[in-house]
Scaffold this motif. Structure first.
Motif, PDB file in Angstrom:
ATOM      1  N   SER A  19       0.826  -1.206   0.000  1.00 13.02           N
ATOM      2  CA  SER A  19       0.000   0.000   0.000  1.00 13.02           C
ATOM      3  C   SER A  19       0.857   1.251   0.000  1.00 13.02           C
ATOM      4  O   SER A  19       0.521   2.258  -0.643  1.00 13.02           O
ATOM      5  N   GLU A  23       0.770   4.081  -2.884  1.00 19.94           N
ATOM      6  CA  GLU A  23       0.544   5.492  -2.594  1.00 19.94           C
ATOM      7  C   GLU A  23       1.648   6.352  -3.214  1.00 19.94           C
ATOM      8  O   GLU A  23       1.388   7.453  -3.733  1.00 19.94           O
ATOM      9  N   THR A  27       0.767   9.169  -6.024  1.00 21.08           N
ATOM     10  CA  THR A  27       1.239  10.555  -5.880  1.00 21.08           C
ATOM     11  C   THR A  27       2.006  10.990  -7.118  1.00 21.08           C
ATOM     12  O   THR A  27       1.831  12.113  -7.624  1.00 21.08           O
ATOM     13  N   GLN A 196       4.503   7.671   4.458  1.00 25.94           N
ATOM     14  CA  GLN A 196       3.684   6.496   4.742  1.00 25.94           C
ATOM     15  C   GLN A 196       4.489   5.427   5.483  1.00 25.94           C
ATOM     16  O   GLN A 196       3.988   4.756   6.382  1.00 25.94           O
TER      17      GLN A 196
END
Length: 553
Positions: A19, A23, A27, A196
């Protein structure tokens, strides 16, 4: 924490890392300037351990970018030097032999620090619309002509942008805002991944990536060995002929499969010598598509990381078309490089007849165009934006994939590349170009028990008052995708003007004002005897227009 609890935590972290890198990729897509990234997903993103080994990759992306990037991070560490890696740094290159195989791809690597200790790296890659030189096309005779080459260097040092590098790039490319914008988007993608990751490590109270990386590599190594063990040990060979630039190219492979799934080695000896033009392939790119194809066929459920890539190796004589050496031109290395997948899969076809598909269109039919205004028949030398100004336009287009042993081939699908086809609307908004027609090409898929995927027909041209200079980088015009196990070959590709004037499959050419270019993309080969095709499938083909009523099955 017990061993069982530790393994469970690492498994949860592994899933979360997927994940995290997704991400990172999202982005990058949202922040990018080029349609090749926003619309086609021509990118890669991943997280690496402290030694530069890829732990996880984003699902979004292409194997040519992902698997070359997996090898590139080690070059970054070596060239920058561990003694010069600081918090706040960002590194960049488009070196074809240390990156992804040609100058039009930028790879950006960002070190990850936690509590002032280096714990790993994020890396991502995108294809940029222009890098100067001759432009995206195969006509150069040396890599020096193909554009600006940025060695591995610091884009940012300790938080300070390298303004000198940005100025050099701006001065050497046709679309400076897009290119520099994409560099910033690459850095932004890595920054999103770092945020993240730190959130994840805070949540599980971990200090680094050592434990989860070891778990990922250990479990993957077991899974990949089990998958490869299903292939009988031995030596398998295959050859195929493709168009090349000015003469046909022979691609040859000898695939050595070790006992018990220990590994596979592809030797490309016997492949044609390098071309005088930019269709040559650095070996790292050939390895990327050899590995990808074999993983797809033999271990589709095994995640892609350093451990799943490790069993595969390649070799080729220096200076052959699959092992180009500096300064040989490599701008459109994808045209030949994409065929490596079918080449290696074809070698295994006798041993795994119910697993290997027929050959497909293979190489993308990329279309790079400079659209220029004309006045009284002469070009206006003005590179600014706005009405009556020039623009650079890039399209990715796909032919048909080969039929599979139990199902038809996919229509107009990029295999092995995996990029998405750009929409008409996204392409037309970039510059004064009109796409008049874009449709599946009837009868282009090879007949068989399972039909090859269809190519497509695209009709396009410059808007009124413009002419279009484009670089053709097409293949399978003279050498169609071959069927397998009695299946028929797919249809050849064609490139013509709307008045019937034939165009070459490679090289820079002109579509004059008021004319249109017609691209008929090749289809995939069929699989199995056409007389064994189910009657309901034949009727469905005719009803959908995939096959004309006059064509025999």
């Amino acid at each position: 924490m017990t061993k069982a609890e530790e393994r469970l935590q690492y498994q949860v972290m592994w899933n979360r890392l997927i994940s995290v890198v997704e991400e990172q990729a999202v982005t990058l897509v949202k922040a990018s300037f080029s349609t090749s990234v926003r619309e086609a997903g021509d990118l890669s993103a991943g997280i690496f351990d402290i030694n530069g080994k890829m732990i996880a990759q984003a699902v979004t992306g292409t194997p040519g970018h992902v698997n070359t990037m997996a090898a590139a991070v080690g070059h970054f560490i070596n060239d920058i030097g561990t003694h010069r890696i600081y918090e706040g740094d960002v590194y960049v290159t488009n070196d074809p032999w240390k990156g992804t195989g040609h100058l039009h791809d930028f790879t950006v690597v960002t070190p990850v620090f936690r509590r002032h200790e280096l714990i790993g790296y994020f890396a991502d890659t995108v294809h940029v619309v222009d890098i100067g030189g001759r432009g995206f096309g195969p006509d150069a005779s040396e890599v020096y002509e193909e554009g600006l080459r940025v060695p591995i260097m610091k884009l940012v040092e300790r938080g300070n942008l390298n303004e000198d590098l940005i100025s050099v790039i701006r001065a050497n490319v046709r679309e400076p805002d897009q290119i520099v914008g994409d560099l910033h988007s690459l850095a932004a993608g890595n920054t999103a991944g770092i945020k993240q990751l730190n959130d994840l490590l805070d949540e599980v109270r971990a200090t680094d990536l050592t434990g989860v990386a070891g778990h990922v590599f250990e479990r993957t190594a077991v899974a990949i060995q089990q998958s490869l063990a299903a292939v009988p040990a031995g030596t398998y060979e295959n050859e195929m002929t493709v168009d090349g630039y000015d003469e046909p190219v022979t691609l040859a492979v000898k695939l050595d499969v070790a006992e018990n799934g220990v590994g596979m080695h592809a030797d490309f000896a016997g492949t044609s010598r390098a071309s005088a033009f930019g269709v040559n392939v650095p070996l790292t790119y050939a390895q990327a598509y050899m590995t990808y194809g074999l993983l797809c066929a033999l271990a589709p459920a095994v995640p892609n990381n350093a451990a799943s890539l490790a069993p595969f190796s390649v070799s080729a004589p220096e200076g052959c078309i699959l092992n180009a050496v500096h300064p040989q031109p490599v701008a459109v290395r994808h045209v030949i490089g994409h065929f490596v997948t079918d080449l290696c899969l074809g070698a295994l076809a006798p041993a795994l007849p119910e697993l290997i598909p027929a050959e497909g269109a293979g190489a993308l039919w990329n279309f790079q165009a400079g659209v220029r205004p004309v006045r009284n028949g002469s070009e206006i030398a003005d590179e600014l934006r706005g009405d009556g100004q020039s623009a650079e336009v890039l399209m990715f287009n796909s032919g048909g994939a080969g039929a599979r042993p139990s199902i038809d081939g996919l229509n107009a699908t990029a295999f092995p590349s995996g990029v998405r086809t750009m929409s008409v609307e996204a392409t037309e908004q970039v510059g004064p170009i009109i796409i008049w027609r874009k449709e599946l090409r009837s009868d282009s898929g090879g007949a068989g028990k399972y039909r090859g995927g269809l190519g497509q027909t695209i009709e396009l041209g410059p808007a009124e008052g413009y002419e279009l200079h484009f670089s053709a980088m097409f293949d399978r015009v003279d050498h169609p995708a071959r069927g397998r196990h009695g299946g028929q070959d797919g249809a050849n590709g064609h490139v013509v003007l709307d008045d019937g004037t034939p165009f070459r499959g490679k090289g820079k050419q002109l579509v004059p004002a008021g004319k249109r270019l017609i691209l008929e993309l090749p289809g995939g080969g069929g699989w199995g005897d056409p007389t064994e095709r189910a009657a309901e499938l034949q009727a469905q083909d005719i009803e959908q227009g995939y096959v004309s009523g006059n064509r025999g099955m």
